[in-house]
Design an enzyme around this catalytic site. Structure first.
Site, PDB file in Angstrom:
ATOM      1  N   LYS A 102       0.849  -1.193   0.000  1.00  0.00           N
ATOM      2  CA  LYS A 102       0.000   0.000   0.000  1.00  0.00           C
ATOM      3  C   LYS A 102       0.882   1.239   0.000  1.00  0.00           C
ATOM      4  O   LYS A 102       2.010   1.214   0.486  1.00  0.00           O
ATOM      5  CB  LYS A 102      -0.891  -0.029   1.241  1.00  0.00           C
ATOM      6  CG  LYS A 102      -1.945   1.063   1.273  1.00  0.00           C
ATOM      7  CD  LYS A 102      -3.022   0.730   2.305  1.00  0.00           C
ATOM      8  CE  LYS A 102      -3.984   1.888   2.457  1.00  0.00           C
ATOM      9  NZ  LYS A 102      -5.129   1.565   3.309  1.00  0.00           N
TER      10      LYS A 102
ATOM     11  N   HIS B  49      -7.054  -6.976  -5.892  1.00  0.00           N
ATOM     12  CA  HIS B  49      -8.108  -6.347  -5.109  1.00  0.00           C
ATOM     13  C   HIS B  49      -8.661  -5.244  -5.997  1.00  0.00           C
ATOM     14  O   HIS B  49      -8.067  -4.184  -6.113  1.00  0.00           O
ATOM     15  CB  HIS B  49      -7.552  -5.751  -3.806  1.00  0.00           C
ATOM     16  CG  HIS B  49      -7.596  -6.724  -2.682  1.00  0.00           C
ATOM     17  ND1 HIS B  49      -7.327  -6.374  -1.386  1.00  0.00           N
ATOM     18  CD2 HIS B  49      -7.925  -8.047  -2.662  1.00  0.00           C
ATOM     19  CE1 HIS B  49      -7.476  -7.441  -0.614  1.00  0.00           C
ATOM     20  NE2 HIS B  49      -7.821  -8.462  -1.364  1.00  0.00           N
TER      21      HIS B  49
ATOM     22  N   ASP C 257     -11.848   3.427  -1.757  1.00  0.00           N
ATOM     23  CA  ASP C 257     -12.649   2.198  -1.815  1.00  0.00           C
ATOM     24  C   ASP C 257     -14.078   2.422  -2.272  1.00  0.00           C
ATOM     25  O   ASP C 257     -15.025   1.935  -1.642  1.00  0.00           O
ATOM     26  CB  ASP C 257     -12.598   1.461  -0.467  1.00  0.00           C
ATOM     27  CG  ASP C 257     -11.199   0.945  -0.155  1.00  0.00           C
ATOM     28  OD1 ASP C 257     -10.744   0.028  -0.866  1.00  0.00           O
ATOM     29  OD2 ASP C 257     -10.553   1.464   0.776  1.00  0.00           O
TER      30      ASP C 257
END
Ligand code: RNT
Ligand code: ZN
Length: 416
Positions: free
Chosen positions: A225, A283, A293
């Site tokens: 990340k 993802h 998100d």
């Protein structure tokens, strides 16, 4: 609209450019998507039922969040009626279903037995994630890279146990469980020492992966990340860290589409990293200015991701999981839109005359290549997708929303 008739016409149009729509649909039906359970309850889980923390955040308070395992399963079953399969359901450790008071370092396969039973009944596989966040032991901002041995060992134990749970899923369900390791570790402000936490993380991971587990049952992947909220200055598990780790240890790598710089895309990383790592987990998310998100929709980048996988055959070494959590809209719709959009993008990529365009490229006929690729944009892939839903007895197009509204009225709106 007469779907069968429309499909017959679309099939003929595709045949003209050398594409077999029936074959494309057959291939699409072989790609399992992994449904992230955490969209249903805003990443709270049942063990502690806490709002997410650790650099991730859900925003919104749309009514109807699943409050317990029964509600979450009911919602997932509703989703499964609205999208053509096959599917896996992706669980986090905090979704254990047990009356026992257990902490994360005590979890065992038995705490997920009812999930396995449910998965069998619903013909889905299960994927897994240790939950290294939203916990008092993660409050310092560090888990597997913590300088506090007690904290670090707690998380190592949790991850070791998570792999045993994954192995149990794989054995019980006869479908490989893909296990994803993501930790929130990092500093809000500029660190002095950028190396030591990474050395600790490397050591923790080596301890976690020491036991060999048959890849038939469990495939481990590590997720990097860029930064998280409150973790803006330094992330231990950066892209370079995990890329190096996955390559050197030959384990899977996870690419989350929200975990890079705003103009950086994962679609172009896929054909590079898969030359060096044995497995890729995606993802699929939708970042809006940051790792926000948002619900996955039919964006250019989603299409590029699908093309990277399908044109190359790399889909065979890739697992596709969704990862977003929008609490501001109907959560069933959030799931259904993300899943359908992903399927549509994969289908559109399957509906390309691959060899033909690849040949033009090799011959240096770039104008011809451009013509073909532009033409593909106006082909009737939407009709082919409608037919796919119809053939699988799933609601076509906006009819899905009618069903979601019915379910909302009768079920989710009644939740306190
Ligand atoms: C966080 C990571 C991670 C989580 C889930 C809940 O930024 O994307 O994958 O979203 O594990
Ligand atoms: Zn993710």
């Amino acid at each position: 609209m007469d779907i069968e008739k429309a499909y017959a016409e679309a099939k003929a149009a595709y045949a003209e450019i050398g594409v077999d729509t029936d074959l494309a649909l057959k291939k699409l039906a072989q790609i399992p998507l992994s449904i992230h359970c955490w969209q249903g309850d805003d990443v709270r889980g049942f063990l502690f039922n806490e709002a997410a923390s650790g650099g991730i955040q859900t925003t919104g308070n749309y009514p109807g969040r699943a409050r317990n395992v029964e509600e979450l399963r009911k919602d997932l079953e509703e989703v499964l009626t609205l999208v053509p399969g096959p599917y896996k359901v992706n669980l986090h450790a905090i979704y254990a279903d047990t009356d026992e008071k257990v902490d994360l370092d005590q979890l065992e396969p038995k705490h997920f037995k009812t999930w396995v039973d449910w998965a069998k009944k619903n013909h889905v596989g299960l994927d897994f994630n240790p939950t290294c966040f939203s916990h008092p032991k993660a409050a310092s901002g560090f888990t597997l890279s913590s300088a506090d041995d007690e904290v670090r060992n707690f998380w190592i134990e949790h991850c070791i146990r998570s792999r045993k749970i994954a192995e149990y899923f794989g054995k019980e369900l006869g479908k490989t469980c893909v296990t994803n390791f993501w930790i929130p570790d990092g500093y809000k402000d500029i660190p002095y020492d950028r190396l030591a936490p990474r050395k600790r993380l490397m050591d923790s991971l080596d301890q976690i992966f020491k036991e060999k587990i048959d890849k038939k049952y469990d495939i481990d992947c590590v997720e990097s990340k860029l930064f998280g909220i409150g973790v803006e200055s330094y992330t231990t598990g950066s892209n370079e860290f995990y890329m190096g780790y996955a390559v050197s240890r030959q384990i899977g790598l996870t690419l989350d589409s929200g975990h890079f710089h705003p103009t950086e895309v994962i679609s172009d990383k896929i054909p590079s990293v898969l030359l060096y790592v044995p497995h890729l987990l995606l993802h699929v998310s939708r970042p809006v200015r940051w790792d926000s998100d948002h619900v996955v929709i039919f964006t250019d980048e989603l299409n590029e991701i699908a093309r990277s996988l399908i044109r190359t055959g790399l889909i065979d070494k890739t697992s596709i999981g969704l990862d977003y959590f929008d609490a501001s809209i109907n959560r069933i719709a959030a799931w259904v839109v993300g899943l359908r959009s992903t399927l549509l993008a994969l289908l559109k990529a399957e509906l390309e005359p691959k060899e033909k365009i690849a040949k033009l490229e090799l011959q240096g006929d770039y104008a011809g290549r451009m013509m073909y690729m532009e033409r593909l944009k106006q082909m009737p892939y939407g009709i082919v997708f409608d037919y796919y839903c119809y053939k699988n007895q799933k609601k076509v197009g906006l009819e899905a929303m009618d069903e979601i509204r019915r379910y909302e009225k009768e079920v989710t709106a009644k939740r306190g």
